[in-house]
Design an enzyme around this catalytic site. Structure first.
Site, PDB file in Angstrom:
ATOM      1  N   HIS A  65       0.824  -1.208   0.000  1.00 47.32           N
ATOM      2  CA  HIS A  65       0.000   0.000   0.000  1.00 47.32           C
ATOM      3  C   HIS A  65       0.860   1.261   0.000  1.00 47.32           C
ATOM      4  O   HIS A  65       0.397   2.342  -0.330  1.00 47.32           O
ATOM      5  CB  HIS A  65      -0.893   0.035   1.242  1.00 47.32           C
ATOM      6  CG  HIS A  65      -1.783  -1.147   1.376  1.00 47.32           C
ATOM      7  ND1 HIS A  65      -2.853  -1.375   0.539  1.00 47.32           N
ATOM      8  CD2 HIS A  65      -1.759  -2.191   2.234  1.00 47.32           C
ATOM      9  CE1 HIS A  65      -3.454  -2.496   0.887  1.00 47.32           C
ATOM     10  NE2 HIS A  65      -2.811  -3.012   1.907  1.00 47.32           N
ATOM     11  N   HIS A 107       3.851  10.109   7.072  1.00 43.55           N
ATOM     12  CA  HIS A 107       3.342   9.863   8.428  1.00 43.55           C
ATOM     13  C   HIS A 107       4.395   9.175   9.286  1.00 43.55           C
ATOM     14  O   HIS A 107       4.817   8.064   8.976  1.00 43.55           O
ATOM     15  CB  HIS A 107       2.083   8.989   8.368  1.00 43.55           C
ATOM     16  CG  HIS A 107       0.902   9.701   7.798  1.00 43.55           C
ATOM     17  ND1 HIS A 107      -0.172   9.061   7.219  1.00 43.55           N
ATOM     18  CD2 HIS A 107       0.635  11.041   7.734  1.00 43.55           C
ATOM     19  CE1 HIS A 107      -1.049   9.971   6.825  1.00 43.55           C
ATOM     20  NE2 HIS A 107      -0.588  11.164   7.112  1.00 43.55           N
TER      21      HIS A 107
END
Ligand SMILES: [Zn+2]
Length: 258
Positions: free
Chosen positions: A91, A137
């Site tokens: 992902h 992130h």
């Protein structure tokens, strides 16, 4: 005999199909960002584990508009340089400190150990409805399992030497972090100006778990267009759409020079 064989073959296929489906779920590859397994279908894929993706009321990311200004205590980073393992999880591409990591960040008196960073392109959070090309992130976890994520926006500008070691390995990284190692100075990957926007939200991937402390830097870091293009080549469109704010308060640190 003929019918037995037929039954065995059908049963065999069924067993294989089940094994593939469960391993795909375990590896986290069953959900996607588009089509019938995209964000609006995440709960349907796994109603037991992904229900919060549809039923949650404090989901991330969000569109950040007119945040409340308030004087906040700075995030206290004690990120230390270390060896990093880079891997592709299907992902995104992720980097995690290898060995015994002592990198941590203190927020509101709570210490969170640095676990990994990964990226989304374009950015998941929006500022006044606008995306940055990339958002990274930094995921941090407290001793009692609470999560604090630090978001870093990337904008087009000068070549970023601190990010170069990671970028050079992004496209060749495998699923195994031990196979792709570089030295990273984690603290230098962050913006110099530490002014943040904060709110309570969730993981942006299934199961969309809530109770995540979000800290998004108000100032983007710069990378060259060529560096940004490498992110986009690795993954593009791996951003969850923004979620309803509901009754949540979004705070921008009123001290701009941090
Ligand atoms: Zn993320």
């Amino acid at each position: 005999m003929k019918s037995f064989k037929k039954f065995a073959a059908v049963a065999g296929v069924a067993i294989i199909a089940t094994a593939v489906a469960s391993s795909a779920t375990a590896a986290g590859t069953a959900w996607t960002y588009t089509g019938l397994t995209g964000p609006s279908h995440w709960k349907t894929i796994d109603p037991t584990n992904y229900a919060t993706c549809a039923d949650g009321t404090a989901q991330s990311p969000i569109n950040i508009v007119a945040p409340t200004r308030s004087d906040l205590v700075n995030l206290a980073f004690s990120y230390k340089p270390s060896e990093a393992g880079i891997f592709n999880n299907g992902h995104t591409v992720e980097a995690e400190p290898l060995g015994t990591s002592t990198s941590a960040v203190k927020i509101d008196g709570v210490s969170y150990n640095f676990a990994q960073f990964h990226f989304h392109a374009p950015s998941e959070h929006e500022i006044n409805g606008m995306h940055y090309p990339v958002e990274i992130h930094f995921v941090n976890k407290s001793a009692d399992g609470k999560l604090a994520v630090v978001g870093v926006f990337v904008k087009v500008g000068a070549t970023n030497a601190e990010w170069a070691p990671f970028i050079s390995k992004m496209l060749s990284a495998t699923a195994n972090a031990e196979e792709t190692k570089v030295e990273l100075d984690w603290a230098k990957l962050l913006p110099r100006n530490k002014q943040t926007i904060r709110y309570n939200g969730s993981l942006t991937t299934p199961g969309c778990t809530e109770g995540v402390k979000w800290n998004v830097f108000n100032h983007a870091i710069e990378m060259s267009q060529a560096q940004i293009n490498t992110f986009l080549e690795a993954y593009s469109g791996n951003n969850r759409p923004v979620q309803p704010l509901n009754k949540r308060v979004v705070t921008l640190d009123s001290t701009s020079a941090k």
